[in-house]
Design a protein around this motif. Structure first.
Motif, PDB file in Angstrom:
ATOM      1  N   MET A   1     -18.448   1.868  -4.210  1.00  0.00           N
ATOM      2  CA  MET A   1     -17.311   2.529  -3.633  1.00  0.00           C
ATOM      3  C   MET A   1     -17.389   4.014  -4.006  1.00  0.00           C
ATOM      4  N   SER A   2     -17.151   4.865  -3.039  1.00  0.00           N
ATOM      5  CA  SER A   2     -17.249   6.298  -3.291  1.00  0.00           C
ATOM      6  C   SER A   2     -16.027   6.797  -4.068  1.00  0.00           C
ATOM      7  N   TYR A   4     -14.101   9.202  -3.208  1.00  0.00           N
ATOM      8  CA  TYR A   4     -13.026   9.434  -2.247  1.00  0.00           C
ATOM      9  C   TYR A   4     -12.205   8.157  -2.042  1.00  0.00           C
ATOM     10  N   MET A   5     -12.881   7.040  -1.860  1.00  0.00           N
ATOM     11  CA  MET A   5     -12.184   5.773  -1.655  1.00  0.00           C
ATOM     12  C   MET A   5     -11.431   5.337  -2.904  1.00  0.00           C
ATOM     13  N   THR A   6     -12.002   5.603  -4.070  1.00  0.00           N
ATOM     14  CA  THR A   6     -11.336   5.250  -5.317  1.00  0.00           C
ATOM     15  C   THR A   6     -10.038   6.038  -5.476  1.00  0.00           C
ATOM     16  N   LEU A   8      -8.235   7.383  -3.039  1.00  0.00           N
ATOM     17  CA  LEU A   8      -7.282   6.878  -2.049  1.00  0.00           C
ATOM     18  C   LEU A   8      -6.681   5.541  -2.474  1.00  0.00           C
ATOM     19  N   LEU A   9      -7.490   4.695  -3.076  1.00  0.00           N
ATOM     20  CA  LEU A   9      -7.006   3.405  -3.561  1.00  0.00           C
ATOM     21  C   LEU A   9      -5.973   3.586  -4.663  1.00  0.00           C
ATOM     22  N   SER A  12      -2.764   4.946  -3.103  1.00  0.00           N
ATOM     23  CA  SER A  12      -2.093   3.887  -2.337  1.00  0.00           C
ATOM     24  C   SER A  12      -1.406   2.882  -3.257  1.00  0.00           C
TER      25      SER A  12
END
Length: 79
Positions: A1-2, A4-6, A8-9, A12
């Motif tokens: 997982m990049s 950026y995704m971490t 955003l997670l 969220s």
């Protein structure tokens, strides 16, 4: 997982936890209200019934983000 995704997670999950806590606090406050009749609606809510409705705000935010994503994809993807 990049990364950026971490990020955003994590953001969220923070929003979801805050929303859950806020919903539970409102539910507890509603149980504390006694009586058989509803309370009066505040004047600010009467004046802005649609702006202050969280369901309408959620739809508005969703469609705005969707429009931004479509615009971004249309401008960056070369056919």
């Amino acid at each position: 997982m990049s990364m950026y995704m971490t990020i955003l997670l994590i953001i969220s999950m923070g929003i979801l936890l805050f929303s859950l806590g806020y919903t539970l606090s409102i539910a507890r406050a509603q149980r504390a209200v006694k009586g058989t009749q509803d309370t009066a609606i505040p004047d600010k809510v009467k004046d802005h019934a649609y702006i202050r409705n969280p369901v309408f705000l959620t739809y508005l935010i969703c469609f705005a983000l969707l429009a931004l994503i479509i615009t971004f994809a249309a401008l960056t993807i070369r056919w």
